[in-house]
Scaffold this motif. Structure first.
Motif: not given
Length: 276
Positions: A120-123, A158-161, A167-173, A201-209
């Protein structure tokens, strides 16, 4: 607590630089079984004190002094994971890391991932650039207006995402809200930053994570989960961000209610993310 709780996908042990001997991996596993968790992921902090090969420093920024940060003892950590898997066969135990600023430290993170096997890798984003230095965001409050700090944080998130796929999961947004100066600014209001949240959230959803619901108060939010669902988010990961055994699975009964109310349901099995 209700039925089977979800897996805790964000837990720290003695192998993270900001914990101590009391954060025993073994004791954390015992606690996880006691509270009824099916699985835990030990996502140890991976942060860096200097730029490495193939990293991407933002605009030549220097790294501010990080006196406490130490590299993970990967061999010792993975050996401890294996001991716990043998000692606690009724608990699924995942290896992992919480990669700090993976978009900046791409090469350094890649080198850590090559050094062992991680499930598991968190970003995560703990630091932003201020006055030409990469500094922990809590150190910026007091030097800039609080709302500016938060807006700048979301812009970097946003730049990170958008620029890191490690990473697989975005931590503590919304990590900075832990340090929000309520004594000067009043209570933190999510609504003041709704567009910033939704853009990430839109960017993360687009990346399917998946997005993490972090129960380290006050980050568990019904409002945020609702926005995540509305912006097309497909999955939610539960994480206590526990740094001591007593906090593993903390508030997961409340978190389940929040995620369910937002329209997400248990996944394929008890170990899976919750999905829409």
């Amino acid at each position: 607590m209700r039925g089977v709780l979800p897996a805790d996908n964000h837990v720290h042990s003695q192998f993270s630089w900001d914990t101590g001997a009391e954060s025993s991996m073994e004791d954390t596993c015992r606690r996880a079984l006691a509270v009824g968790l099916p699985a835990v992921a030990f996502t140890e902090h991976v942060d860096f004190t200097e730029w490495g090969a193939d990293d991407r420093p933002p605009a030549g920024a220097q790294i501010s002094t990080r006196r406490r940060v130490q590299p993970v003892d990967v061999d010792g950590y993975l050996a401890s994971i294996e001991r716990c898997r043998h000692q606690f066969p009724d608990l699924r135990i995942l290896s992992g890391i919480e990669a700090g600023e993976p978009h900046h430290f791409a090469g350094s993170v890649a080198a850590v991932l090559k050094s062992g096997s991680f499930d598991r890798v968190l970003g995560s984003l703990h630091s932003v650039v201020h006055d030409g230095k990469l500094v922990f965001v809590n150190h910026v409050f007091g030097t800039l207006p609080a709302a500016v700090v938060v807006v700048d944080y979301f812009a970097e998130l946003l730049r990170l995402v958008e620029s890191s796929d490690v990473f697989e999961v975005l931590a503590h947004c919304d990590f900075p809200r832990r340090y929000w100066p309520a004594d000067r600014e009043g209570a933190y209001r999510e609504a003041d930053f709704e567009e910033e949240y939704r853009t990430v959230f839109r960017a993360l959803a687009t990346s399917d994570r998946p997005l993490e619901l972090n129960t380290s108060s006050p980050l568990a939010s019904a409002t945020l989960m609702g926005w995540w669902h509305e912006e097309g988010g497909g999955a939610v990961s539960f994480g206590s961000d526990a740094h001591v055994p007593l906090r593993v699975g903390d508030k997961f009964d409340v978190a389940v209610d929040i995620v369910e109310a937002a329209g997400f349901r248990p996944g394929r099995d008890e170990y899976d993310f919750w999905r829409r």
